[in-house]
Design a protein around this motif. Sequence first.
Motif, PDB file in Angstrom:
ATOM      1  N   VAL A   1       0.850  -1.190   0.000  1.00 42.05           N
ATOM      2  CA  VAL A   1       0.000   0.000   0.000  1.00 42.05           C
ATOM      3  C   VAL A   1       0.880   1.233   0.000  1.00 42.05           C
ATOM      4  O   VAL A   1       1.781   1.375   0.834  1.00 42.05           O
ATOM      5  N   HIS A   2       0.618   2.114  -0.939  1.00 37.78           N
ATOM      6  CA  HIS A   2       1.337   3.394  -1.014  1.00 37.78           C
ATOM      7  C   HIS A   2       0.319   4.527  -1.072  1.00 37.78           C
ATOM      8  O   HIS A   2      -0.675   4.436  -1.789  1.00 37.78           O
ATOM      9  N   ARG A   3       0.548   5.579  -0.301  1.00 39.76           N
ATOM     10  CA  ARG A   3      -0.354   6.730  -0.268  1.00 39.76           C
ATOM     11  C   ARG A   3       0.400   7.987  -0.666  1.00 39.76           C
ATOM     12  O   ARG A   3       1.571   8.134  -0.356  1.00 39.76           O
ATOM     13  N   ASP A   4      -0.315   8.868  -1.344  1.00 39.95           N
ATOM     14  CA  ASP A   4       0.187  10.210  -1.584  1.00 39.95           C
ATOM     15  C   ASP A   4      -1.003  11.152  -1.684  1.00 39.95           C
ATOM     16  O   ASP A   4      -2.145  10.754  -1.390  1.00 39.95           O
ATOM     17  N   ALA A   5      -0.748  12.388  -2.075  1.00 38.87           N
ATOM     18  CA  ALA A   5      -1.839  13.363  -2.135  1.00 38.87           C
ATOM     19  C   ALA A   5      -2.896  12.988  -3.165  1.00 38.87           C
ATOM     20  O   ALA A   5      -4.044  13.437  -3.081  1.00 38.87           O
ATOM     21  N   GLY A   6      -2.536  12.144  -4.122  1.00 36.73           N
ATOM     22  CA  GLY A   6      -3.478  11.773  -5.176  1.00 36.73           C
ATOM     23  C   GLY A   6      -4.359  10.598  -4.854  1.00 36.73           C
ATOM     24  O   GLY A   6      -5.307  10.316  -5.583  1.00 36.73           O
ATOM     25  N   GLY A   7      -4.062   9.874  -3.764  1.00 33.11           N
ATOM     26  CA  GLY A   7      -4.898   8.739  -3.403  1.00 33.11           C
ATOM     27  C   GLY A   7      -4.088   7.593  -2.841  1.00 33.11           C
ATOM     28  O   GLY A   7      -2.998   7.761  -2.299  1.00 33.11           O
ATOM     29  N   MET A   8      -4.604   6.370  -3.018  1.00 29.36           N
ATOM     30  CA  MET A   8      -3.981   5.166  -2.487  1.00 29.36           C
ATOM     31  C   MET A   8      -3.729   4.181  -3.626  1.00 29.36           C
ATOM     32  O   MET A   8      -4.530   4.069  -4.551  1.00 29.36           O
ATOM     33  N   TYR A   9      -2.601   3.469  -3.542  1.00 25.72           N
ATOM     34  CA  TYR A   9      -2.209   2.538  -4.597  1.00 25.72           C
ATOM     35  C   TYR A   9      -1.979   1.159  -3.982  1.00 25.72           C
ATOM     36  O   TYR A   9      -1.201   1.024  -3.029  1.00 25.72           O
TER      37      TYR A   9
ATOM     38  N   LEU B   1       2.462  -2.363 -12.043  1.00 25.63           N
ATOM     39  CA  LEU B   1       1.093  -1.865 -12.148  1.00 25.63           C
ATOM     40  C   LEU B   1       0.373  -2.052 -10.822  1.00 25.63           C
ATOM     41  O   LEU B   1       0.644  -2.993 -10.070  1.00 25.63           O
ATOM     42  N   CYS B   2      -0.559  -1.169 -10.533  1.00 26.26           N
ATOM     43  CA  CYS B   2      -1.274  -1.218  -9.261  1.00 26.26           C
ATOM     44  C   CYS B   2      -2.722  -0.792  -9.468  1.00 26.26           C
ATOM     45  O   CYS B   2      -3.095  -0.271 -10.519  1.00 26.26           O
ATOM     46  N   LEU B   3      -3.532  -1.023  -8.455  1.00 27.84           N
ATOM     47  CA  LEU B   3      -4.927  -0.590  -8.459  1.00 27.84           C
ATOM     48  C   LEU B   3      -5.007   0.756  -7.751  1.00 27.84           C
ATOM     49  O   LEU B   3      -4.628   0.886  -6.590  1.00 27.84           O
ATOM     50  N   TYR B   4      -5.502   1.746  -8.464  1.00 27.07           N
ATOM     51  CA  TYR B   4      -5.523   3.132  -7.967  1.00 27.07           C
ATOM     52  C   TYR B   4      -6.866   3.424  -7.320  1.00 27.07           C
ATOM     53  O   TYR B   4      -7.917   3.283  -7.944  1.00 27.07           O
ATOM     54  N   ILE B   5      -6.841   3.830  -6.057  1.00 24.51           N
ATOM     55  CA  ILE B   5      -8.047   4.230  -5.331  1.00 24.51           C
ATOM     56  C   ILE B   5      -8.048   5.747  -5.237  1.00 24.51           C
ATOM     57  O   ILE B   5      -7.216   6.336  -4.545  1.00 24.51           O
ATOM     58  N   LYS B   6      -8.982   6.370  -5.927  1.00 26.37           N
ATOM     59  CA  LYS B   6      -8.988   7.824  -6.047  1.00 26.37           C
ATOM     60  C   LYS B   6      -9.906   8.460  -5.003  1.00 26.37           C
ATOM     61  O   LYS B   6     -11.017   7.989  -4.774  1.00 26.37           O
ATOM     62  N   PRO B   7      -9.476   9.560  -4.390  1.00 21.52           N
ATOM     63  CA  PRO B   7     -10.407  10.331  -3.551  1.00 21.52           C
ATOM     64  C   PRO B   7     -11.410  11.051  -4.428  1.00 21.52           C
ATOM     65  O   PRO B   7     -11.069  11.552  -5.505  1.00 21.52           O
ATOM     66  N   SER B   8     -12.647  11.111  -3.992  1.00 18.47           N
ATOM     67  CA  SER B   8     -13.681  11.726  -4.812  1.00 18.47           C
ATOM     68  C   SER B   8     -14.829  12.196  -3.939  1.00 18.47           C
ATOM     69  O   SER B   8     -15.192  11.546  -2.954  1.00 18.47           O
ATOM     70  N   THR B   9     -15.370  13.343  -4.284  1.00 13.15           N
ATOM     71  CA  THR B   9     -16.564  13.838  -3.592  1.00 13.15           C
ATOM     72  C   THR B   9     -17.825  13.203  -4.175  1.00 13.15           C
ATOM     73  O   THR B   9     -18.890  13.275  -3.579  1.00 13.15           O
ATOM     74  N   ASP B  10     -17.701  12.597  -5.339  1.00  8.25           N
ATOM     75  CA  ASP B  10     -18.821  11.931  -5.999  1.00  8.25           C
ATOM     76  C   ASP B  10     -18.797  10.457  -5.634  1.00  8.25           C
ATOM     77  O   ASP B  10     -17.909   9.721  -6.044  1.00  8.25           O
ATOM     78  N   LEU B  11     -19.769  10.012  -4.829  1.00  9.36           N
ATOM     79  CA  LEU B  11     -19.823   8.624  -4.390  1.00  9.36           C
ATOM     80  C   LEU B  11     -20.978   7.875  -5.051  1.00  9.36           C
ATOM     81  O   LEU B  11     -21.560   6.970  -4.469  1.00  9.36           O
ATOM     82  N   ASP B  12     -21.312   8.258  -6.284  1.00  6.12           N
ATOM     83  CA  ASP B  12     -22.360   7.559  -7.022  1.00  6.12           C
ATOM     84  C   ASP B  12     -21.870   6.172  -7.426  1.00  6.12           C
ATOM     85  O   ASP B  12     -20.686   5.962  -7.706  1.00  6.12           O
ATOM     86  N   ILE B  13     -22.802   5.230  -7.477  1.00  4.70           N
ATOM     87  CA  ILE B  13     -22.480   3.862  -7.877  1.00  4.70           C
ATOM     88  C   ILE B  13     -22.766   3.697  -9.368  1.00  4.70           C
ATOM     89  O   ILE B  13     -23.850   4.025  -9.843  1.00  4.70           O
ATOM     90  N   THR B  14     -21.782   3.176 -10.089  1.00  2.31           N
ATOM     91  CA  THR B  14     -21.919   2.920 -11.516  1.00  2.31           C
ATOM     92  C   THR B  14     -21.451   1.501 -11.807  1.00  2.31           C
ATOM     93  O   THR B  14     -20.396   1.088 -11.318  1.00  2.31           O
ATOM     94  N   GLY B  15     -22.226   0.774 -12.601  1.00  3.75           N
ATOM     95  CA  GLY B  15     -21.874  -0.599 -12.916  1.00  3.75           C
ATOM     96  C   GLY B  15     -21.849  -0.854 -14.414  1.00  3.75           C
ATOM     97  O   GLY B  15     -22.611  -0.231 -15.170  1.00  3.75           O
ATOM     98  N   PHE B  16     -20.977  -1.749 -14.852  1.00  2.00           N
ATOM     99  CA  PHE B  16     -20.886  -2.160 -16.249  1.00  2.00           C
ATOM    100  C   PHE B  16     -20.995  -3.681 -16.315  1.00  2.00           C
ATOM    101  O   PHE B  16     -20.342  -4.377 -15.534  1.00  2.00           O
TER     102      PHE B  16
END
Length: 421
Positions: free
Chosen positions: A147-155, A252-267
């Motif tokens: 796990v790596h964190r920075d100002a842009g989010g979590m990896y 390569l890693c999975l990027y977890i982004k901070p967001s004020t929009d917590l809407d659920i979207t599915g594909f």
Amino acid sequence: MSSAAATNEKNELPTTVSVKLDRDNYPLWKSLVLPLIRGCKLDSYILGTKECPEQFVTTNDKTKKINPEYEEWIAHDQALLGWLRNSMAIDVATQLLHCETSKEIWDEAQSLAGSNTNFLESFITQLNTVFSLKDLGHLHYFLGIEVHRDAGGMYLKQTKYIRDLLKKFNMEKASSCPTPMVTGKQFIVEGEPMANPTLYRQAIGALQYLTNTRPDIAFSVNKLSQYMSSPTTDHWQGIKRILRYLHGTTNLCLYIKPSTDLDITGFSDADWATSVDDRKSMAGQCVFLGETLVSWASRKQRVVSRSSTESEYRALADLAAEVAWIISLQGELKLPMLRKPVLWCDNLSAKALASNPVMHARSKHIEIDVHYIRDQVLQNKIVVAYVPTADQIADCLTKPLTHTRFNIFRDKLGVTISPSV
């Protein structure tokens, strides 16, 4: 009482906040949380920490009506609760208080999270007298996940795990390849049996765990896991192809982004009758919370579909069930959901079937349980929308793709290059 809490210059706590309490959580508040706040000399900020009044009162003519004091109490903001919740490494405040937080106060509290170190330390110390706690600091490594964190989010990545995996299967010096599976490749049951099928099963098990942070290999791993009972040399070549792909993408890693929009979207997507052995379809789905991928799956459907519409509809129903579970989890965590989830599919017939209850001739052969998606739409709980195949993210979870398309969808899944530590 003010419905909006103004913040001070130091951005520590709102100048005035109020807390919504009921008869169940008031004793916990009074005995555990309130002493901590007073010990930190923050009690001057707090208003409305009285016990919940009765919801109804009896009038002189013995009829019940809503209690005005209850209405006033229920309208109080919960900025402090939001601040507590966002300040904790674990959701202790919610566990103790069981309160809901309005969207406005939640957004405001997020900007205040973790600003008072002394308060947090006192809170954790007090909790340690009741529960057995151990502060391990910031999360860096857990069960093979870095796990790596920075100002842009979590990896989240598994670089060390991949290197150990390549070493175990003697693929350290193998040449890399751009995709985990060749386009147009068909795997079948028949073929020359492997001399050591145990090696194949070990590789599949190890790769399955890697899909926790690498959704880009989910389809390839699931496809090859269907042949564990009697793997062939052709299947083993498929495993080596995945390992070669991992050799060139260890960072390569999975990027977890901070967001004020917590809407659920599915594909959701399905590749109809793709299995040569039994003509069952391959289904894929992915769910985003805001801009972050939180759930994904690639699996062969359990029954044979008589049309592409049926296979797409089944995939859509599975996605609706997954979204319903995520909504239930959000409710337990007291996360507000302002808009209905949107489910995207690239089959217009499946979309129409989910929304139109009179298309009986096309759907009477589909089992009743699959019509769960239709009930969700008719109850106005979700929205089913059409997305062109070129933009269908779940396409990479149902079939092998070309290098260019695969990279596009991989980026949209949030699989990106890890920043240097």
